[in-house]
Each structure stands twice: as structure tokens, then as C-alpha cells.
Design a protein around this motif. Structure first.
Motif, mmCIF file in Angstrom:
data_model
loop_
_atom_site.group_PDB
_atom_site.id
_atom_site.type_symbol
_atom_site.label_atom_id
_atom_site.label_comp_id
_atom_site.label_asym_id
_atom_site.label_seq_id
_atom_site.Cartn_x
_atom_site.Cartn_y
_atom_site.Cartn_z
ATOM 1 N N ILE A 282 0.853 -1.185 0.000
ATOM 2 C CA ILE A 282 0.000 0.000 0.000
ATOM 3 C C ILE A 282 0.891 1.238 0.000
ATOM 4 O O ILE A 282 2.054 1.181 0.383
ATOM 5 N N GLY A 283 0.325 2.361 -0.439
ATOM 6 C CA GLY A 283 1.096 3.592 -0.416
ATOM 7 C C GLY A 283 0.826 4.499 -1.608
ATOM 8 O O GLY A 283 -0.292 4.593 -2.105
ATOM 9 N N ASP A 284 1.905 5.127 -2.088
ATOM 10 C CA ASP A 284 1.820 6.162 -3.123
ATOM 11 C C ASP A 284 2.492 5.686 -4.409
ATOM 12 O O ASP A 284 2.511 4.493 -4.704
ATOM 13 N N SER A 285 3.066 6.614 -5.171
ATOM 14 C CA SER A 285 3.635 6.277 -6.470
ATOM 15 C C SER A 285 4.822 5.323 -6.381
ATOM 16 O O SER A 285 5.086 4.570 -7.330
ATOM 17 N N PHE A 286 5.539 5.351 -5.270
ATOM 18 C CA PHE A 286 6.735 4.516 -5.119
ATOM 19 C C PHE A 286 6.378 3.035 -5.156
ATOM 20 O O PHE A 286 6.934 2.281 -5.974
ATOM 21 N N PRO A 287 5.461 2.529 -4.321
ATOM 22 C CA PRO A 287 5.085 1.122 -4.458
ATOM 23 C C PRO A 287 4.182 0.829 -5.659
ATOM 24 O O PRO A 287 4.135 -0.310 -6.129
ATOM 25 N N ASN B 259 -1.683 -4.932 -5.068
ATOM 26 C CA ASN B 259 -1.021 -3.631 -4.987
ATOM 27 C C ASN B 259 -2.109 -2.557 -4.979
ATOM 28 O O ASN B 259 -2.744 -2.297 -6.001
ATOM 29 N N LEU B 260 -2.314 -1.947 -3.818
ATOM 30 C CA LEU B 260 -3.368 -0.953 -3.633
ATOM 31 C C LEU B 260 -2.851 0.475 -3.750
ATOM 32 O O LEU B 260 -3.613 1.433 -3.616
ATOM 33 N N ALA B 261 -1.548 0.636 -3.985
ATOM 34 C CA ALA B 261 -0.926 1.963 -3.995
ATOM 35 C C ALA B 261 -1.383 2.792 -5.186
ATOM 36 O O ALA B 261 -1.618 2.263 -6.278
#
Length: 267
Positions: free
Chosen positions: A14-19, A60-62
Motif C-alpha cells: 500500500i502507499g503512493d507512487s513509489f510502491p 497492490n493498492l498503492a
């Protein structure tokens, strides 16, 4: 390399553009990007099969551009519901890039989120923020990132979480590890990060480290031209979105919202 623990069955990030994988374009992937987490999931799937099990399933929920609050509000509960045995979280960098920021409040929210992940019984890992030193647009924020990292280290130690220490990875000072926008890892950078995450977790892999040739030399005139192009094509649009309260992730959905068997054969 030493290998710790059983094969991973359910891997979630989970997270932002990085993951999410921004900077590593792949038209065959949802959202048009691949990234270190996809690459890592492929390794985990191969490893699971080699040890006699079924392939690792991966979610992948990012989503790019997300602040920590929306990551927690929108991704944490669905991630926990997937019952992962390995989960990675990376968020907060977009908050740190805002003109005004309360780092203590960010860390407190991050602490609570990581605690909820730990409570699932899954193996949890997170990342320090990258070192912004030497980056024209972000160098002035280096102290802010360093404080954030130190506070995050305290949370990691107290929670017993795995830490992937991006701040100390000097190979990422090579600009070829970064996309033209200088904010997201390039395909080579994502490949190298997948290796670094696997190594941090003590998981065997078959990925070959990135090996660049000598850096290309640039004249002062070429550097000025490159900086002008970057300012016009990357920095100015990014600043404009911030001023308008917009994000490239607006109206986007997670690339793999459900557990999926990810295989290199689908690439």
C-alpha cells in the motif's frame, strides 16, 4: 544469501507512487507501470513454486500522488481484509513535500497504521524516505526528510518492523536510477530496489544487480539545457498540480486491488 521464513503466500503493498511503480513504464500492466513491488512479487511466486507450493498471490493498492491520510483511509482496511502474510507500506513523502507540514502528526498517523498491520500477524516492512540532497527542487527539504526518517526509525524499532533503508542506499545517487522527472525511480531503479527489498528481508532471489557503465559526461551548457527542460516539462507541472490541489492519481484505481497470481510469463 540467507533465506528467512516460509514462502510468502499473500503479498500486499500500500502507499503512493513509489510502491505503485511510477517511473517503470509497462503498457501490459494495469495503470501502465510495473515497479519494484511487481518485480518482487514475481520472484516470490517463483520461489513459492520451487519450494513445492502454489504461486504467491499479490495485491497492490498503492496510487500515485496520495498523501498519508488517504492511504490510511482508503487502503489500510482493504489490505488487512486480504489477510497478507507479507505487507509493505510506503507513504508520507508527498506530505513532506507540502509547503507546511507537521512531521510529528505524520509519524503518529504512520505509527497507528503500521501498528494495525503488525496486529494482523503479517511480516511488515516499510521504507525511510530517499535523500533529497543534491536535487535542485528538493535539496532545501533535506533536513525535513532526515527528521522524518529518524522518527520513523523509532517507530520501526518499537514495532519490530522490517526497515528498507532507502536513505542510506548510495547507488541511488546515480541519476540513471531516476526517471526524467527526478522524482520517481527509473526502470533500472525499480529493478535495483526490488533487489534491495528482497535482500533486506533475507529472501533468496535470482535478480542481477544493475551495473551501469561510466556516467555520461555533460558540459556546463548541456547541464543548463537539461535543467531547463526538466524545469519546463517536470518541475513546473508538478508545482502547478500542488498549487491547484490536484494529483496525477486523481480518479485512478489500484492496479491489483485483489490477490492475483503474477507471473513474468504475462509480461
Amino acid at each position: 544469501m540467507s533465506d528467512t521464513g516460509p514462502a510468502v503466500r499473500r503479498f500486499v503493498v500500500i502507499g503512493d507512487s513509489f510502491p505503485e511503480g511510477v517511473g517503470d513504464p509497462e503498457p501490459r500492466c494495469p495503470n501502465g507501470v510495473r515497479g519494484w513491488a511487481d518485480r518482487m512479487a514475481e520472484v516470490l511466486a517463483r520461489r513459492a513454486v520451487e519450494t513445492g507450493g502454489s504461486p504467491t498471490r499479490y495485491a497492490n493498492l498503492a496510487i500515485r500522488g496520495k498523501l498519508l491520510g488517504p492511504v490510511v483511509d482508503e487502503q489500510l482496511e482493504p489490505a488487512v481484509a486480504l489477510d497478507p502474510d507479507l505487507i509493505g507500506m510506503c507513504a508520507g513523502a508527498n506530505d513532506l513535500l507540502r509547503p507546511s507540514v507537521d512531521i510529528d502528526a505524520i509519524i503518529a498517523r504512520y505509527d497507528d497504521a503500521l501498528g494495525a498491520l503488525v496486529d494482523t500477524g503479517a511480516r511488515v516492512f516499510t521504507f525511510t524516505a530517499f535523500d533529497t540532497g543534491g536535487r535542485p527542487l528538493f535539496a532545501a527539504m533535506r533536513g525535513r526528510f532526515a527528521i522524518y526518517n529518524e522518527l520513523l526509525r523509532e517507530v520501526v524499532e518499537r514495532r519490530g518492523i522490517e526497515l528498507v533503508d532507502f536513505w542510506r542506499m548510495r547507488e541511488f545517487s546515480d541519476r540513471r536510477m531516476w526517471e526524467f522527472d527526478r522524482m520517481h525511480l527509473s526502470s533500472a531503479g525499480h529493478h535495483q530496489m526490488a533487489i534491495r527489498v528482497l535482500e533486506s528481508l533475507g529472501i533468496d532471489h535470482d535478480l542481477v544487480p544493475v551495473a551501469f557503465g561510466p556516467p555520461e559526461t555533460m558540459t556546463a551548457a548541456q547541464r543548463r539545457k537539461d535543467n531547463r527542460q526538466w524545469a519546463a516539462q517536470a518541475a513546473a507541472p508538478w508545482i502547478g498540480r500542488r498549487l491547484r490541489g490536484r494529483s496525477r492519481g486523481d480518479n485512478m484505481t489500484p492496479k491489483y486491488p485483489d490477490l492475483t497470481e503474477l507471473s513474468p510469463a504475462t509480461r
